[in-house]
Write a protein that holds these residues in place. Structure first.
Motif, PDB file in Angstrom:
ATOM      1  N   LYS A  49       0.803  -1.213   0.000  1.00 43.61           N
ATOM      2  CA  LYS A  49       0.000   0.000   0.000  1.00 43.61           C
ATOM      3  C   LYS A  49       0.844   1.274   0.000  1.00 43.61           C
ATOM      4  CE  LYS A  49      -3.965  -1.977   2.484  1.00 43.61           C
ATOM      5  NZ  LYS A  49      -4.832  -1.839   3.705  1.00 43.61           N
ATOM      6  N   ALA A  50       2.058   1.200   0.538  1.00 41.06           N
ATOM      7  CA  ALA A  50       2.879   2.399   0.705  1.00 41.06           C
ATOM      8  C   ALA A  50       4.341   2.073   0.444  1.00 41.06           C
ATOM      9  CB  ALA A  50       2.716   2.986   2.102  1.00 41.06           C
ATOM     10  N   PRO A  71       5.897  14.411 -10.946  1.00 40.93           N
ATOM     11  CA  PRO A  71       5.787  13.281 -11.886  1.00 40.93           C
ATOM     12  C   PRO A  71       5.941  11.918 -11.207  1.00 40.93           C
ATOM     13  CG  PRO A  71       7.246  14.989 -12.747  1.00 40.93           C
ATOM     14  CD  PRO A  71       6.991  15.324 -11.313  1.00 40.93           C
ATOM     15  N   ILE A  72       6.787  11.846 -10.180  1.00 40.46           N
ATOM     16  CA  ILE A  72       6.952  10.590  -9.444  1.00 40.46           C
ATOM     17  C   ILE A  72       5.654  10.240  -8.719  1.00 40.46           C
ATOM     18  CG2 ILE A  72       8.259   9.413  -7.628  1.00 40.46           C
ATOM     19  CD1 ILE A  72      10.594  11.336  -8.256  1.00 40.46           C
ATOM     20  N   VAL A 101       3.364   7.399  -1.334  1.00 39.66           N
ATOM     21  CA  VAL A 101       4.737   7.701  -0.945  1.00 39.66           C
ATOM     22  C   VAL A 101       4.679   8.235   0.484  1.00 39.66           C
ATOM     23  CG1 VAL A 101       6.815   9.043  -1.395  1.00 39.66           C
ATOM     24  CG2 VAL A 101       5.402   8.265  -3.312  1.00 39.66           C
ATOM     25  N   ALA A 102       5.286   7.502   1.398  1.00 39.79           N
ATOM     26  CA  ALA A 102       5.295   7.892   2.811  1.00 39.79           C
ATOM     27  C   ALA A 102       6.649   8.525   3.113  1.00 39.79           C
ATOM     28  CB  ALA A 102       5.040   6.686   3.708  1.00 39.79           C
ATOM     29  N   PHE A 103       6.700   9.860   3.062  1.00 40.39           N
ATOM     30  CA  PHE A 103       7.943  10.572   3.319  1.00 40.39           C
ATOM     31  C   PHE A 103       8.255  10.548   4.811  1.00 40.39           C
ATOM     32  CE2 PHE A 103       6.438  12.759  -0.583  1.00 40.39           C
ATOM     33  CZ  PHE A 103       7.545  12.577  -1.393  1.00 40.39           C
ATOM     34  N   GLU A 104       9.433  10.063   5.162  1.00 43.86           N
ATOM     35  CA  GLU A 104       9.852  10.123   6.552  1.00 43.86           C
ATOM     36  C   GLU A 104      10.229  11.572   6.878  1.00 43.86           C
ATOM     37  OE1 GLU A 104      12.785   7.948   9.799  1.00 43.86           O
ATOM     38  OE2 GLU A 104      12.685   7.212   7.733  1.00 43.86           O
ATOM     39  N   ILE A 105       9.535  12.146   7.847  1.00 42.84           N
ATOM     40  CA  ILE A 105       9.762  13.533   8.248  1.00 42.84           C
ATOM     41  C   ILE A 105      11.011  13.546   9.121  1.00 42.84           C
ATOM     42  CG2 ILE A 105       8.716  15.556   9.315  1.00 42.84           C
ATOM     43  CD1 ILE A 105       7.292  14.514   6.767  1.00 42.84           C
ATOM     44  N   HIS A 106      12.091  14.153   8.615  1.00 42.65           N
ATOM     45  CA  HIS A 106      13.417  13.814   9.132  1.00 42.65           C
ATOM     46  C   HIS A 106      14.368  14.998   8.968  1.00 42.65           C
ATOM     47  CE1 HIS A 106      17.337  11.747   9.125  1.00 42.65           C
ATOM     48  NE2 HIS A 106      16.755  10.620   9.511  1.00 42.65           N
ATOM     49  N   PRO A 123      -2.771  13.246  -3.643  1.00 41.80           N
ATOM     50  CA  PRO A 123      -3.224  12.197  -2.709  1.00 41.80           C
ATOM     51  C   PRO A 123      -2.145  11.193  -2.329  1.00 41.80           C
ATOM     52  CG  PRO A 123      -4.116  11.835  -4.908  1.00 41.80           C
ATOM     53  CD  PRO A 123      -3.508  13.193  -4.915  1.00 41.80           C
ATOM     54  N   ARG A 124      -1.077  11.098  -3.120  1.00 42.20           N
ATOM     55  CA  ARG A 124      -0.024  10.120  -2.822  1.00 42.20           C
ATOM     56  C   ARG A 124       1.139  10.717  -2.043  1.00 42.20           C
ATOM     57  NH1 ARG A 124      -2.625   5.432  -2.943  1.00 42.20           N
ATOM     58  NH2 ARG A 124      -3.989   5.377  -4.774  1.00 42.20           N
TER      59      ARG A 124
END
Length: 352
Positions: free
Chosen positions: A133-134, A171-172, A183-188, A210-211
């Motif tokens: 899913k992610a 585009p990604i 896309v689950a961006f790690e907040i870092h 939405p992604r």
């Protein structure tokens, strides 16, 4: 309410060139023996996955998932942290970040970025083929060297930086949309997406795609002195992945948030093994359960004191003990009554 899945473990910190940590099958046997049910797989490491082949072949993905399932394990997410980092790199960091790419791309930032984008797109396809899913990732950074406003930043610099970051990622994100993957961006720290405000600015720049979502890791918020519980309240709809990692912040007269260039053991903010730091995981698991998060609770081990094998062994039961089985009942059901319109009307003092 839904139940958080787990325990799971991110393999990246445990892979090394000695058994059983040198091949997917043997490291999977090891983590399964510790009680883990899922593995987050670093997509850049050929010891775990051939990303090119995974993007091309459903048979390969089925075989890979099957080998994990034979050991009682599910693949939770692919990690593209290193490739995502290379989508946006300021020239000051070029030489250091070359290590994240194949040797033939070192010293070639444009070619390296193109490779990173292609890798991200392949990970989207591979994730779909694996039934995920992610995808866990980093945003990269064009402005991290400007995080503190000295010298004074010229007007429009931050806006231009996020516009360029969005131009690279949009585009990604569209490819991930086509494949049904977040896309689950790690907040870092070190990323342009390093706190809630920077994530919001990016989200607006990509038109609330939405992604574009979040990998929640409270340890990075402890080190920034950010309200990691309030973060869940504010951003829970965008939280699509979860790293279970502990940390502590103990400032003194010598070091604080910035750490004085010290090694990890000497910094005020330090990552710790689960249960050894200051993170209130009871509240985190409660809040995520309350908001219906049904992704995986994934141990990411990073500790400046404890051996990784001990951290991994302690991590599985720690996570299992914190996962909440949601109740379908109200605690005071025993005192309730059946629905009765007349009783309701009389209780309210109105005509039925």
């Amino acid at each position: 309410m839904k139940e958080i899945r787990g325990p799971a473990i991110f393999l990246a910190q445990f892979l090394r060139d000695e058994p059983p940590y040198d091949r997917l099958d043997t490291i999977a046997d090891w983590v399964a023996s510790l009680g883990y049910k899922g593995i987050q797989v670093p997509s850049n490491d050929a010891r775990c996955i051939d990303l090119d082949l995974a993007a091309e072949s459903q048979d390969y993905c089925d075989e890979l998932a099957g080998r994990c399932a034979e050991r009682g394990l599910a693949i939770t997410e692919l990690s593209t942290h290193l490739q995502g980092q290379l989508v946006a790199v300021h020239p000051a960091y070029d030489e250091l970040f070359d290590a994240f790419a194949p040797a033939e791309l070192h010293g070639k930032p444009a070619e390296r970025q193109a490779w990173a984008v292609e890798q991200m797109e392949k990970a989207a396809i591979a994730s779909r083929r694996l039934g995920l899913k992610a995808c866990a990732s980093f945003s990269g950074a064009l402005m991290w060297h400007l995080v503190y406003p000295w010298p004074q930043r010229p007007a429009g610099l931050v806006e231009a930086g996020f516009a360029e970051l969005a131009k690279r990622w949009r585009p990604i994100l569209d490819v991930y949309e086509d494949n049904g993957i977040d896309v689950a961006f790690e907040i870092h720290p070190g990323e342009d997406l390093h706190d809630g405000a920077s994530f919001e600015t990016f989200l607006e720049a990509v038109d609330f795609h939405p992604r574009a979502n979040i990998l929640y890791d409270p340890s990075h918020f402890v080190l920034q002195q950010l309200d990691y519980l309030g973060f869940i309240d504010r951003y829970h709809e965008r939280i699509k992945a979860f790293h279970v990692k502990d940390a502590e912040f103990r400032p003194d007269a010598r070091t604080g948030v910035y750490g004085g260039y010290r090694d990890w053991a000497e910094r005020a903010g330090r990552f710790r093994s689960l249960g050894d730091g200051q993170v209130d995981f009871r509240q985190i698991f409660s809040k995520l359960t309350h908001y219906g998060f049904d992704g995986w609770a994934v141990l990411e081990w990073e500790c400046c004191f404890k051996h990784p094998e001990q951290g991994a062994a302690e991590g599985a039961p720690f996570i299992a003990d914190h996962i909440i089985r949601p109740t379908p009942y109200a605690f005071d059901d025993f005192a309730g009554g059946s629905e009765d319109e007349g009783k309701i009307a009389r209780a309210l003092g109105i005509e039925n």
